[in-house]
Design an enzyme around this catalytic site. Sequence first.
Site, PDB file in Angstrom:
ATOM      1  N   GLN A 117      -5.091  -2.084   9.814  1.00  0.00           N
ATOM      2  CA  GLN A 117      -4.994  -3.376   9.134  1.00  0.00           C
ATOM      3  C   GLN A 117      -5.679  -4.462   9.964  1.00  0.00           C
ATOM      4  OE1 GLN A 117      -3.795  -3.866   6.019  1.00  0.00           O
ATOM      5  NE2 GLN A 117      -4.358  -6.023   6.162  1.00  0.00           N
TER       6      GLN A 117
ATOM      7  N   LYS B  87       0.849  -1.206   0.000  1.00  0.00           N
ATOM      8  CA  LYS B  87       0.000   0.000   0.000  1.00  0.00           C
ATOM      9  C   LYS B  87       0.879   1.249   0.000  1.00  0.00           C
ATOM     10  CE  LYS B  87      -3.784  -2.320   2.352  1.00  0.00           C
ATOM     11  NZ  LYS B  87      -4.332  -2.723   3.659  1.00  0.00           N
TER      12      LYS B  87
ATOM     13  N   ASP C 191     -11.280   2.903   4.390  1.00  0.00           N
ATOM     14  CA  ASP C 191     -11.620   1.484   4.228  1.00  0.00           C
ATOM     15  C   ASP C 191     -13.133   1.306   4.103  1.00  0.00           C
ATOM     16  OD1 ASP C 191      -9.638  -0.446   4.021  1.00  0.00           O
ATOM     17  OD2 ASP C 191      -9.206  -0.461   6.167  1.00  0.00           O
TER      18      ASP C 191
HETATM   19  N1  GUN Z   1      -7.517  -7.048   5.896  1.00  0.00           N
HETATM   20  C1  GUN Z   1      -7.898  -7.676   4.752  1.00  0.00           C
HETATM   21  N2  GUN Z   1      -8.369  -6.791   3.856  1.00  0.00           N
HETATM   22  C2  GUN Z   1      -8.291  -5.576   4.438  1.00  0.00           C
HETATM   23  C3  GUN Z   1      -8.625  -4.276   4.000  1.00  0.00           C
HETATM   24  O1  GUN Z   1      -9.129  -4.042   2.894  1.00  0.00           O
HETATM   25  N3  GUN Z   1      -8.397  -3.290   4.892  1.00  0.00           N
HETATM   26  C4  GUN Z   1      -7.891  -3.507   6.134  1.00  0.00           C
HETATM   27  N4  GUN Z   1      -7.725  -2.464   6.949  1.00  0.00           N
HETATM   28  N5  GUN Z   1      -7.552  -4.707   6.571  1.00  0.00           N
HETATM   29  C5  GUN Z   1      -7.758  -5.738   5.724  1.00  0.00           C
END
Ligand code: GUN
Length: 284
Positions: free
Chosen positions: A94, A50, A117
Site C-alpha cells: 500500500q 480490498k 498493482d
Molecule cells: N495507493 C493509492 N492507490 C494505490 C493502489 O492502487 N495501490 C497501492 N498499492 N497503493 C495505492
Amino acid sequence: MTANIIDGKLMAQELREQLAQKVAHLPTPPHLAVILVGNDEASIIYDRNKKKAAEAIGMQCTIHHLDENTPQEELLQLIHRLNTDSAVNGIIVQMPLPKHFNSEQIIESIDHAKDVDGFGIYNIGLLHSNDSSAMVAATPQAVLYMLQQTLGNIAGKHAVIIGRSNIVGRPLASLLLNNHCTVTIAHSKTVNLPQIAASADILVSACGVAKLVKKEWIKPGATVIDVGINRIDGKLCGDVDFDEAKEIAEYITPVPGGVGPMTVTMLLNNTLRAYIEQNSGLKK
Ligand code: GUN
C-alpha cells in the site's frame, strides 16, 4: 441536457459476480497478499475494503500490517518470502509508504508475475510497448473498462488526461493509446488547460484538486471520468464540479460510486489472472 451517470458501483457488482463464478471453478482460491506499513487512516480503510471484496468473491486475502518504523530490510525480507511462497499469487504494498522507505526499491523487489498493482518497471515497460501480457495498474484499467462499456469502440477519440502520476495518468495514457485514442496528458504546468480540456471527447481528471473542472472545460457531448477523491468540509468530492459538468457532458462518473468501486474489482481481476498464469506455466 443532463448527462447519463456511469454507475461504477453497478458495473463493479456485475464484474465481481463474473469473477466469483470463475473463482468457484478453481481448485484453490487465488491469494492476494497486502502489505500495509504504518497507520495511515485512508490506507487502512482501502486495505480493509480490498480484503472484504476479495473474500466476497471467494479469494483469500492476507493483510500484513507492519509497524510504522519497520526497517527497509525487514520489508524486503517479507516480500522475498511472499515472492517464493507458491500459495501467494499477488502482492501489493500500500502506497504511500512512510518517508524513510525507498519505495522504488520496494516495488522493484516484487516478483513481476505477482505484481498485481502493475507498478514495477517490468510491467510498465510491457504496457508502454503495447504488450498484452502487461499487468496493468487497477485504476487505469477501471477507466478503460468504464469507457468501453459506455462508448463501445473508443478508437480515434481525443482523450485528455489531467494528471501525470505513475499510478494513474501515465499508465492510462499508454492504455488509451494502445486502444487507438489520440492522447493528451495535461498537468499543473499546462498552459491553457481549460481550452485543452474542452477539446476532449474523453476527459479524465486524476489530479486531486477538488472541483477543478468547470462546465467551460467540457465539450458538449463529452464523456467525463473523474478519478479524484477529495474532501470539502468532510464531504467526498471529485476533481470535477459534478453539478456543472452534468449539464454539458453526455456521460459522467459520480464521486463516490464511480471509478472507486471499479478499481478494487480490477485488482481482483489481476489477482485471478496472476493465479491462472502461475498455475498454467504461462509465467514463472
Ligand atoms: N495507493 C493509492 N492507490 C494505490 C493502489 O492502487 N495501490 C497501492 N498499492 N497503493 C495505492
